[in-house]
Design an enzyme around this catalytic site. Structure first.
Site, PDB file in Angstrom:
ATOM      1  CB  VAL A 111       1.645   0.115   4.881  1.00  0.00           C
ATOM      2  CG1 VAL A 111       0.245  -0.299   5.347  1.00  0.00           C
ATOM      3  CG2 VAL A 111       2.283   1.045   5.904  1.00  0.00           C
ATOM      4  CE  LYS A 137       3.255   2.158   9.869  1.00  0.00           C
ATOM      5  NZ  LYS A 137       3.357   3.385  10.699  1.00  0.00           N
ATOM      6  N   GLY A 178       8.713   2.053   7.631  1.00  0.00           N
ATOM      7  CA  GLY A 178       8.527   0.710   7.114  1.00  0.00           C
ATOM      8  C   GLY A 178       7.588   0.683   5.930  1.00  0.00           C
ATOM      9  CG  ASP A 215       5.738  12.858  11.547  1.00  0.00           C
ATOM     10  OD1 ASP A 215       6.060  13.927  10.988  1.00  0.00           O
ATOM     11  OD2 ASP A 215       5.958  11.740  11.058  1.00  0.00           O
ATOM     12  CG  LEU A 229      -1.985  -1.072   1.315  1.00  0.00           C
ATOM     13  CD1 LEU A 229      -2.701  -1.014   2.656  1.00  0.00           C
ATOM     14  CD2 LEU A 229      -2.992  -0.926   0.177  1.00  0.00           C
ATOM     15  N   GLY A 230       2.034   1.199   0.581  1.00  0.00           N
ATOM     16  CA  GLY A 230       2.883   2.382   0.648  1.00  0.00           C
ATOM     17  C   GLY A 230       4.136   2.091   1.443  1.00  0.00           C
ATOM     18  CD  GLN A 231       9.590   1.145   0.902  1.00  0.00           C
ATOM     19  OE1 GLN A 231       9.215   0.821  -0.209  1.00  0.00           O
ATOM     20  NE2 GLN A 231      10.787   0.823   1.369  1.00  0.00           N
ATOM     21  N   GLY A 232       7.398   4.202   3.846  1.00  0.00           N
ATOM     22  CA  GLY A 232       7.950   5.406   4.454  1.00  0.00           C
ATOM     23  C   GLY A 232       9.213   5.079   5.206  1.00  0.00           C
ATOM     24  N   GLY A 233       9.718   6.065   5.952  1.00  0.00           N
ATOM     25  CA  GLY A 233      10.953   5.866   6.689  1.00  0.00           C
ATOM     26  C   GLY A 233      10.830   4.812   7.764  1.00  0.00           C
TER      27      GLY A 233
END
Length: 666
Positions: free
Chosen positions: A354, A367, A352, A470, A346-350
């Site tokens: 998802v 996640k 981890g 955040d 579904l997505g990625q960030g700093g």
């Protein structure tokens, strides 16, 4: 092997289980300090759970007149049983908090605590019938119901005054009623009312007080004559509430509920079997279990002390969290996500990546914390121990967690419409021109209001103040109706004491563009730094522009805050609105109000920023937006102190500068 310890364990455990075997389980109880969902309740068609409370009759539909509803605890309660020549009847105690808010004068019609074997809401039981009976069944043996009514309107000749309590058996006519005119208790004041009901020795006693009063200081409202409940109620009954409205309307809600009663189910015949057969078996099992537990504890200690454990004692830290969510097995989450398939990403960030998953026939988001995340453990723990204990309709719900084979995993409710930033700026993986739905003005206003409610809850609505640290568009998730839910609590910190106002840190955490200028000097998160980030979010939601990715050294001159403040100074602030919005759907007064509110939240002086409670009042039209200077004030530190009137609410300690070592961007 420590045999003395094991012998002591066996002896204590044996004594415990023998005591259990010789003592019957004697209590039927449940406790709802609030109502996060309806999983343990039965609700009639017109009843619901809203704002963590039971809504017995409709609260948000229009109109709310001429309704009746019922809500019950899902399991039946055995009230009596046949024994010798006389039925044995259970005793019980219950305490609940009512909130009855009138919409007319007087309010109408009332709410009742009821016991009955039939959960069905009688037809035509709205109005004076309070959902207890109707014109046909009133006064007959058919209903099989006991009600303690809290009546808020004089509806018929035999009825009591607008504010009274009564005991009803199979009828709307009370066998005994007491006016509350002389008490300090007003049922339909719109304030919480605490009620305690006790049934013992065939007598019902009702106590009450305005909420905030201890049970010991409650006033006695009513004491019934002797009542043999087995003469008109069946053995098993459901326990709950009923309420109604008519042309006279009110909002009928229950905010908390605790029940404790004797458990008199027939278990006498099995008691001797438990003693003579069960106890020896239990003793053998205890010995075997003691050896197994000892071995496992030894293995766990050895494993935790080994170098291969990336995060020692992480489970112990979660265990001591007051409301940690469910723990899942790694194999369950691996299967749910198709082996963490790229197709389910579904997505990625700093923090981890998802993945979408199917767990227990329900869509979830999983996640998977990145092994390269420098603060992976700390952020994982922050999520579990912070959001795991929070319940609000505008917060993403954390369902569970997993720590196994060095994998840190979090399970959330699935948000079908993804994150807000994709609708404002497009998807960076597909290019900024990727065609996402353009959110209309009403949806954007609802998103802003939802995030504001979430932050107000975090700052002032939950037991321990929480600083999110955040707030940004990518951390705002949208459900199927595009309602906003604030997520990603990896940087969140809980302030243990309500009178504390900040969280000091060696690292400056947050996302550049959303970080208040004083953050780089004071090295701490405050409610005001959260408010600043919310202000930036407001501006980007209205304008459809990124906030900018610059640091305090160049004073955010390329940021959205500067651009909108410049337009505001020229009297053209509405010109900053997202060009994709249709002119006919925009109300300029509303846009102007929201943008000015966003600028007020981004004031360089933290003392000048409104609280989230004030923000909500402005968004709801209950207050005018704060005054904002035409030119953005220069950031100065120490900040100019607030006026004496606001001083006690200030969250920053004047003149305190805490050095920092590193900026952490997210």
């Amino acid at each position: 092997m420590h045999l003395p310890w094991l012998v002591k364990y066996q002896y204590a455990a044996t004594l415990f289980f023998v005591t259990i075997a010789l003592t019957k389980v004697s209590c039927f109880q449940f406790n709802f300090p609030f109502f996060p969902d309806d999983s343990n309740l039965w609700l009639s068609k017109s009843s619901s759970i809203l704002f963590d409370a039971i809504i017995v009759t409709p609260d948000i539909i229009d109109p709310i007149d001429h309704y009746s509803g019922r809500v019950f605890y899902i399991k039946p309660y055995q009230l009596w049983k046949e024994k010798s020549n006389q039925n044995q009847i259970a005793s019980f105690n219950t305490t609940f908090v009512l909130n009855i808010t009138p919409e007319t004068t007087p309010g109408g019609e009332g709410l009742a605590f009821i016991l009955t074997s039939d959960r069905t809401v009688p037809e035509n039981s709205d109005g004076q019938w309070i959902g207890i009976v109707n014109a046909t069944s009133n006064g007959t043996s058919q209903p099989g119901i006991l009600a303690v009514e809290f009546d808020t309107r004089h509806s018929f000749t035999e009825d009591g005054p607008d504010n009274h309590v009564g005991i009803n058996i199979n009828s709307i006519n009370s066998i005994q009623q007491v006016s509350l005119m002389n008490n300090r208790l007003n049922l339909s004041s719109g304030q919480d009312v605490k009620i305690h009901i006790q049934y013992i020795n065939d007598t019902i006693s009702v106590f009450g007080a305005m909420s905030g009063t201890s049970e010991e200081s409650m006033e006695t409202l009513l004491v019934s004559p002797p009542l043999n409940l087995s003469s008109f109620l069946q053995k098993e009954v459901y326990i709950g509430f009923s309420a109604s409205t008519s042309n006279y309307t009110q909002r009928n809600s229950v905010r908390s509920w605790d029940f404790s009663g004797d458990d008199i189910r027939d278990d006498d015949k099995s008691l001797l079997w438990v003693v003579y057969v069960g106890v020896p078996i239990v003793i053998v099992l205890i010995i075997i279990g003691g050896l197994v537990i000892f071995f496992l504890r030894w293995q766990k200690i050895r494993h935790m002390e080994g170098p291969e454990d990336a995060y020692p004692r992480i489970e112990d830290q979660i265990k001591y969290s007051t409301m940690a969510p469910k723990k899942y097995k790694l194999r369950e989450l691996t299967k749910a996500t198709g082996g963490f398939s790229l197709q389910n990403k579904l997505g990625q960030g700093g923090f981890g990546t998802v993945y979408k998953g199917l767990l227990e026939n329900k869509e979830v988001a999983v996640k998977r914390v990145s092994k390269n995340s420098r603060q992976g453990k700390q952020e994982f723990l922050a999520e579990v121990t912070t959001i795991g204990s929070l319940h609000h309709r505008n917060l993403v719900k954390l369902i569970g967690w997993c720590y196994e084979n060095r994998e840190l995993l979090l399970v959330y409710e699935f948000m079908p419409n993804g994150s807000l930033d994709k609708y404002l700026f497009g998807d960076k993986d597909c290019g900024d021109n990727y065609n996402f739905k353009t959110l209309d003005w009403e949806t954007r206003r609802r998103v802003i209001n939802g995030v504001a409610q979430a932050l107000d809850y975090l700052h002032d609505g939950c037991e321990k103040r929480v600083l999110h640290r955040d707030i940004k568009a990518s951390n705002i998730m949208l459900d199927s109706d595009y309602n906003a839910k604030l997520g990603d609590f990896g940087l969140a910190r809980t302030i243990q004491k309500r009178n504390e106002t900040h969280h000091s840190t060696k690292e400056i955490a947050g996302t550049p563009g959303y970080m208040a200028p004083e953050t780089f000097l004071i090295g701490r998160a405050t409610v005001e730094t959260d408010v600043y980030a919310f202000g930036v979010l407001v501006l980007e939601v209205v304008c459809g522009k990124r906030p900018g990715n610059v640091y305090a050294q160049d004073e955010y001159k390329n940021s959205i805050v500067y651009r909108i403040w410049d337009l505001y100074g020229k009297g053209k602030v509405v010109g900053g609105v997202d060009a994709r919005l249709k002119k006919e759907e925009i109300v300029e007064e509303e846009v102007n109000c929201v943008l000015v509110l966003g600028l007020a939240c981004c004031h360089p002086n933290p003392h000048k920023r409104p609280s989230m409670r004030t923000v909500l009042q402005v968004l709801n039209g209950e207050a005018a937006p704060p005054e904002v200077p035409k030119e953005r004030p220069v950031f100065m530190w120490p900040a100019m102190p607030p006026s004496f009137k606001d001083a006690e609410d200030s969250s920053l300690i004047q003149g305190t500068i805490t050095p920092f070592t590193e900026i952490t961007g997210r």
